[in-house]
Design a protein around this motif. Structure first.
Motif, PDB file in Angstrom:
ATOM      1  N   ASP A   1     -23.530  20.393  -3.834  1.00 57.11           N
ATOM      2  CA  ASP A   1     -23.476  21.493  -2.880  1.00 57.11           C
ATOM      3  C   ASP A   1     -22.177  21.379  -2.081  1.00 57.11           C
ATOM      4  N   ALA A   2     -21.363  22.432  -2.115  1.00 58.39           N
ATOM      5  CA  ALA A   2     -20.057  22.398  -1.440  1.00 58.39           C
ATOM      6  C   ALA A   2     -20.206  22.186   0.054  1.00 58.39           C
ATOM      7  N   SER A   3     -21.224  22.762   0.656  1.00 57.49           N
ATOM      8  CA  SER A   3     -21.395  22.605   2.103  1.00 57.49           C
ATOM      9  C   SER A   3     -21.695  21.159   2.465  1.00 57.49           C
ATOM     10  N   GLN A   4     -22.459  20.491   1.635  1.00 53.05           N
ATOM     11  CA  GLN A   4     -22.759  19.087   1.893  1.00 53.05           C
ATOM     12  C   GLN A   4     -21.515  18.225   1.706  1.00 53.05           C
ATOM     13  N   ALA A   5     -20.705  18.578   0.685  1.00 55.20           N
ATOM     14  CA  ALA A   5     -19.464  17.838   0.468  1.00 55.20           C
ATOM     15  C   ALA A   5     -18.509  18.023   1.640  1.00 55.20           C
ATOM     16  N   GLY A   6     -18.455  19.254   2.178  1.00 54.05           N
ATOM     17  CA  GLY A   6     -17.595  19.509   3.331  1.00 54.05           C
ATOM     18  C   GLY A   6     -18.054  18.764   4.558  1.00 54.05           C
ATOM     19  N   LYS A   7     -19.373  18.742   4.770  1.00 53.66           N
ATOM     20  CA  LYS A   7     -19.911  18.015   5.917  1.00 53.66           C
ATOM     21  C   LYS A   7     -19.633  16.524   5.795  1.00 53.66           C
ATOM     22  N   ALA A   8     -19.768  15.988   4.578  1.00 54.45           N
ATOM     23  CA  ALA A   8     -19.527  14.562   4.368  1.00 54.45           C
ATOM     24  C   ALA A   8     -18.071  14.196   4.665  1.00 54.45           C
ATOM     25  N   LEU A   9     -17.135  15.038   4.199  1.00 53.75           N
ATOM     26  CA  LEU A   9     -15.721  14.737   4.439  1.00 53.75           C
ATOM     27  C   LEU A   9     -15.375  14.907   5.910  1.00 53.75           C
TER      28      LEU A   9
ATOM     29  N   ALA B   1     -13.295  15.802  19.169  1.00 48.98           N
ATOM     30  CA  ALA B   1     -12.944  15.843  20.592  1.00 48.98           C
ATOM     31  C   ALA B   1     -11.706  16.689  20.863  1.00 48.98           C
ATOM     32  N   GLY B   2     -11.123  17.270  19.827  1.00 45.74           N
ATOM     33  CA  GLY B   2      -9.927  18.081  20.029  1.00 45.74           C
ATOM     34  C   GLY B   2      -8.706  17.261  20.376  1.00 45.74           C
ATOM     35  N   VAL B   3      -8.579  16.088  19.740  1.00 44.83           N
ATOM     36  CA  VAL B   3      -7.475  15.187  20.044  1.00 44.83           C
ATOM     37  C   VAL B   3      -6.168  15.714  19.463  1.00 44.83           C
ATOM     38  N   LEU B   4      -5.071  15.554  20.215  1.00 43.46           N
ATOM     39  CA  LEU B   4      -3.724  15.940  19.758  1.00 43.46           C
ATOM     40  C   LEU B   4      -3.675  17.401  19.314  1.00 43.46           C
ATOM     41  N   ASN B   5      -4.327  18.258  20.102  1.00 47.18           N
ATOM     42  CA  ASN B   5      -4.322  19.713  19.890  1.00 47.18           C
ATOM     43  C   ASN B   5      -5.069  20.158  18.634  1.00 47.18           C
ATOM     44  N   ALA B   6      -5.876  19.279  18.041  1.00 43.81           N
ATOM     45  CA  ALA B   6      -6.702  19.714  16.912  1.00 43.81           C
ATOM     46  C   ALA B   6      -7.781  20.659  17.433  1.00 43.81           C
ATOM     47  N   PRO B   7      -8.036  21.790  16.738  1.00 49.65           N
ATOM     48  CA  PRO B   7      -9.101  22.696  17.209  1.00 49.65           C
ATOM     49  C   PRO B   7     -10.456  21.980  17.186  1.00 49.65           C
ATOM     50  N   LYS B   8     -11.095  21.953  18.327  1.00 51.79           N
ATOM     51  CA  LYS B   8     -12.341  21.201  18.480  1.00 51.79           C
ATOM     52  C   LYS B   8     -13.478  21.828  17.679  1.00 51.79           C
ATOM     53  N   TYR B   9     -14.268  20.980  17.062  1.00 54.65           N
ATOM     54  CA  TYR B   9     -15.402  21.448  16.258  1.00 54.65           C
ATOM     55  C   TYR B   9     -16.362  22.249  17.149  1.00 54.65           C
ATOM     56  N   GLY B  10     -16.684  23.468  16.718  1.00 55.34           N
ATOM     57  CA  GLY B  10     -17.610  24.317  17.446  1.00 55.34           C
ATOM     58  C   GLY B  10     -16.996  25.101  18.588  1.00 55.34           C
ATOM     59  N   ASP B  11     -15.696  24.926  18.860  1.00 52.98           N
ATOM     60  CA  ASP B  11     -15.027  25.626  19.954  1.00 52.98           C
ATOM     61  C   ASP B  11     -14.423  26.923  19.413  1.00 52.98           C
ATOM     62  N   LYS B  12     -15.057  28.040  19.701  1.00 50.36           N
ATOM     63  CA  LYS B  12     -14.610  29.317  19.150  1.00 50.36           C
ATOM     64  C   LYS B  12     -13.232  29.696  19.670  1.00 50.36           C
ATOM     65  N   ASP B  13     -12.971  29.413  20.946  1.00 52.26           N
ATOM     66  CA  ASP B  13     -11.668  29.777  21.508  1.00 52.26           C
ATOM     67  C   ASP B  13     -10.533  29.001  20.839  1.00 52.26           C
ATOM     68  N   ALA B  14     -10.791  27.734  20.531  1.00 52.89           N
ATOM     69  CA  ALA B  14      -9.750  26.923  19.898  1.00 52.89           C
ATOM     70  C   ALA B  14      -9.488  27.374  18.469  1.00 52.89           C
TER      71      ALA B  14
ATOM     72  N   TYR C   1     -16.810  24.129   6.392  1.00 51.38           N
ATOM     73  CA  TYR C   1     -17.866  23.564   7.246  1.00 51.38           C
ATOM     74  C   TYR C   1     -17.513  23.723   8.722  1.00 51.38           C
ATOM     75  N   MET C   2     -16.247  23.441   9.076  1.00 44.89           N
ATOM     76  CA  MET C   2     -15.837  23.575  10.491  1.00 44.89           C
ATOM     77  C   MET C   2     -15.780  25.033  10.912  1.00 44.89           C
ATOM     78  N   VAL C   3     -15.322  25.907  10.006  1.00 43.19           N
ATOM     79  CA  VAL C   3     -15.232  27.323  10.341  1.00 43.19           C
ATOM     80  C   VAL C   3     -16.617  27.924  10.534  1.00 43.19           C
ATOM     81  N   SER C   4     -17.579  27.475   9.711  1.00 43.57           N
ATOM     82  CA  SER C   4     -18.942  28.023   9.820  1.00 43.57           C
ATOM     83  C   SER C   4     -19.558  27.722  11.183  1.00 43.57           C
ATOM     84  N   ALA C   5     -19.074  26.680  11.863  1.00 39.31           N
ATOM     85  CA  ALA C   5     -19.635  26.313  13.158  1.00 39.31           C
ATOM     86  C   ALA C   5     -19.155  27.219  14.278  1.00 39.31           C
ATOM     87  N   VAL C   6     -18.136  28.047  14.016  1.00 41.19           N
ATOM     88  CA  VAL C   6     -17.617  28.919  15.087  1.00 41.19           C
ATOM     89  C   VAL C   6     -17.817  30.386  14.738  1.00 41.19           C
ATOM     90  N   LYS C   7     -18.613  30.649  13.706  1.00 37.74           N
ATOM     91  CA  LYS C   7     -18.893  32.053  13.347  1.00 37.74           C
ATOM     92  C   LYS C   7     -20.309  32.421  13.766  1.00 37.74           C
TER      93      LYS C   7
END
Length: 301
Positions: free
Chosen positions: A221-229, A240-253, A295-301
């Motif tokens: 399952d691709a979603s499981q593979a994405g979550k694992a990686l 945590a949004g370190v070094l300007n990385a878009p934070k997981y689940g942060d829609k604004d970022a 996987y990360m994009v699905s968390a902000v949609k």
């Protein structure tokens, strides 16, 4: 009234002899003095200065220099002051091309307000007329040494930054060792930003360099593979949004990233952007990297 008769100034043979001697002697003395004056300085023929030892050494100096280093020797990191003098002072000493001038609090105040992580990221990736890493390569100065130079310059203009955490020795360190190093670095950090950077660097150092298994050890399952990686690699910075990385689940970022086509977002993940290395520093397959992005994009949609 009659004029006084003109008398001859030379009235005796002795006076005539003295006048003759003076007429010859005075010009001769003047000529000798002029010749001595002209010949007093050292004269060098045209081109003869090119034969000096210094000039010859300069001409025969090889254009390329070989710097032999022991790859197994422990690395001795340069201080922030040393990196500043060797690299940064070329522009920051005089404020060239809009660079904040060293010790000028007015120039540095708005930069310091952005926080150390942002300044460090800017130094690594470049901004405006400043090239990435000040025009050096990672072989010349590590990210850690660049960070020390940033802290040194900012602190001389009124900041109170601590040096970034010392890199973990050995990229193949286990997860437990990386976690311990992260905890130690975070404990010594003076603010949350430094602690997050310490955790991210330690976690990235522990990223396994073998591609994750895609057979029985991992779900098809691709979603499981994405979550694992994501759990294994991406969360080191994105959690945590370190070094300007878009934070997981942060829609604004994530919003400005998602304005671009997904192929562009995939390309950033695959080939790196800014402080993020290609594939997050792992050897995961392209498909798994894209799955982690989904996987990360699905968390902000």
């Amino acid at each position: 009234m009659s004029e006084a008769p003109h008398g001859n100034p030379i009235k005796t043979p002795a006076q005539l002899f003295a006048a003759i001697i003076a007429g010859f002697a005075v010009p001769i003395v003047i000529i000798v003095l002029l010749a001595y004056y002209v010949d007093n300085g050292t004269r060098i023929g045209a081109g003869t200065d090119g034969l000096t030892d210094a000039a010859v050494d300069q001409r025969i100096t090889p254009l390329a220099q070989v710097d032999i280093r022991d790859a197994n020797a422990p690395r001795v990191y340069k201080t922030g002051e040393e990196v500043y003098k060797a690299v940064c002072s070329a522009c920051h000493a005089a404020g060239t091309a809009g660079a904040p001038k060293f010790t000028n609090t007015g120039d540095w105040a708005p930069r310091i307000a952005q926080g150390f992580d942002t300044l460090w990221h800017t130094a690594l990736t470049g901004k405006g007329a400043m090239p990435a890493r000040g025009g050096t390569s990672p072989d010349d100065y590590s990210d850690y040494e660049i960070g020390r130079a940033v802290a040194y310059m900012a602190n001389n203009a009124g900041a109170n930054f601590t040096d970034p955490p010392v890199p973990v020795a050995g990229a193949a360190a286990g997860a437990s060792g990386a976690a311990a190093a992260s905890g130690a670095a975070a404990a010594g950090a003076s603010d949350a930003g430094a602690a997050q950077a310490a955790a991210a660097m330690a976690a990235m150092a522990s990223v396994p360099q073998a591609a994750p298994a895609s057979g029985a050890a991992q779900s098809a399952d691709a979603s499981q593979a994405g979550k694992a990686l994501y759990t294994q690699v991406c969360q080191a910075c994105h959690a945590a949004g370190v070094l300007n990385a878009p934070k997981y689940g942060d829609k604004d970022a994530w919003a400005p990233r998602l304005k671009e086509p997904m192929d562009t977002v995939y390309n950033y993940a695959l080939h790196g952007k800014g402080a993020m290395p290609p594939k997050g520093g792992s050897n995961a397959s392209d498909a798994d990297v894209k799955a982690a992005v989904d996987y990360m994009v699905s968390a902000v949609k």
